[in-house]
Design an enzyme around this catalytic site. Structure first.
Site, short mmCIF file in Angstrom:
data_model
loop_
_atom_site.label_atom_id
_atom_site.label_comp_id
_atom_site.label_asym_id
_atom_site.label_seq_id
_atom_site.Cartn_x
_atom_site.Cartn_y
_atom_site.Cartn_z
N CYS A 169 -5.44 0.75 -0.28
CA CYS A 169 -6.30 1.37 0.44
C CYS A 169 -6.47 0.10 1.51
O CYS A 169 -6.35 -1.39 1.58
CB CYS A 169 -7.09 1.56 -0.33
SG CYS A 169 -8.39 0.02 -0.93
N GLU A 223 -4.46 -3.69 -7.16
CA GLU A 223 -4.66 -5.05 -6.41
C GLU A 223 -5.19 -6.10 -6.26
O GLU A 223 -5.04 -7.45 -5.92
CB GLU A 223 -3.87 -4.72 -4.40
CG GLU A 223 -2.64 -3.23 -3.93
CD GLU A 223 -3.51 -1.97 -4.51
OE1 GLU A 223 -3.33 -1.72 -5.22
OE2 GLU A 223 -2.32 -1.12 -3.63
N ASN A 231 -5.49 -0.68 -11.92
CA ASN A 231 -6.70 -0.17 -10.97
C ASN A 231 -7.17 0.01 -13.03
O ASN A 231 -7.38 0.53 -13.87
CB ASN A 231 -6.46 0.53 -10.77
CG ASN A 231 -5.53 2.22 -11.19
OD1 ASN A 231 -4.85 1.61 -12.36
ND2 ASN A 231 -5.95 3.53 -11.02
N CYS A 241 -8.15 -2.94 0.20
CA CYS A 241 -7.55 -4.19 -0.15
C CYS A 241 -6.48 -4.79 0.82
O CYS A 241 -6.36 -5.83 0.76
CB CYS A 241 -6.87 -3.36 -1.50
SG CYS A 241 -6.59 -3.26 -2.72
N1 THU Z 1 -5.61 2.91 -6.40
C1 THU Z 1 -5.44 1.32 -6.37
O1 THU Z 1 -5.37 1.13 -8.41
N2 THU Z 1 -4.67 0.96 -5.33
C2 THU Z 1 -4.12 1.22 -4.54
O2 THU Z 1 -3.39 1.18 -3.21
C3 THU Z 1 -4.52 3.28 -4.37
C4 THU Z 1 -5.44 3.68 -5.20
C5 THU Z 1 -6.20 3.36 -7.58
C6 THU Z 1 -7.93 3.87 -7.52
C7 THU Z 1 -8.43 5.00 -8.17
O3 THU Z 1 -8.00 3.92 -9.66
C8 THU Z 1 -6.68 5.57 -8.48
O4 THU Z 1 -5.90 4.96 -7.68
C9 THU Z 1 -7.07 7.07 -7.36
O5 THU Z 1 -7.79 5.95 -6.05
#
Ligand code: THU
Length: 159
Positions: A111, A74, A61, A114
């Site tokens: 989420c 993702e 992320n 994604c």
């Molecule tokens: N995040 C992801 O990278 N993947 C997920 O499946 C859920 C959330 C990240 C987005 C943000 O940078 C941090 O987690 C908090 O939401």
């Protein structure tokens, strides 16, 4: 009113119960959490995507001071995979996350955005994506994005 049952069954196992290839994919996702740029949430997510030819692409992320400009692990992995290997179906994705206490005990789940992007990939390549959601307590094993995004919206929905 008629009822429609949309129930799903997913697997839950310890890492050593996974195939060698899936264990390696999970390891790559765990390592990828180190590439996260998440100064705001301090929640580091890593993803590892496996392509049909065996190539692995990782993502993490990437946050931004303008919050909506950031992107989940993702989607960084999936979009990088598609940009570099547009002819290769994605066959599996592993996801792991850590906070300031270390790797998360419960599996991290993708989420909604994604899930929607992963649905498009399944539809584009006509190939199910196996999803491995890692937690130190165990890993969820899901055989298709359809299982975690029922009643999905795809291109054909507009025809
Ligand atoms: N995040 C992801 O990278 N993947 C997920 O499946 C859920 C959330 C990240 C987005 C943000 O940078 C941090 O987690 C908090 O939401």
């Amino acid at each position: 009113m008629k009822k429609i049952d949309l129930s799903i069954t997913i697997g839950f196992c310890q890492t050593d119960e996974l195939s060698e290839a899936d264990q390696q994919l999970v390891e790559r996702a765990k390592e990828a959490t180190r590439n996260s740029y998440s100064p705001y949430s301090k929640f580091a997510v890593g993803a590892a995507v496996r392509l049909a030819d065996g190539t692995t692409i990782i993502g993490a992320n990437q946050e931004n001071a303008a919050f909506p400009s950031g992107l989940c692990a993702e989607r960084t992995a999936i979009f990088a995979a598609q940009a570099q290997h547009p002819d290769q179906p994605i066959t599996a994705i592993a996801i792991a996350a850590r906070n300031q206490n270390g790797l998360m005990p419960d599996p991290i789940v993708p989420c909604g955005s994604c899930r929607q992007v992963m649905t498009e990939i399944e539809d584009r390549y006509k190939h199910p994506i196996r999803i491995l959601l890692y937690g130190t307590a165990g890993t969820y094993v899901i055989n298709s994005v359809k299982d975690i995004l029922p009643l999905c919206f795809i291109g054909d929905s507009m025809k």
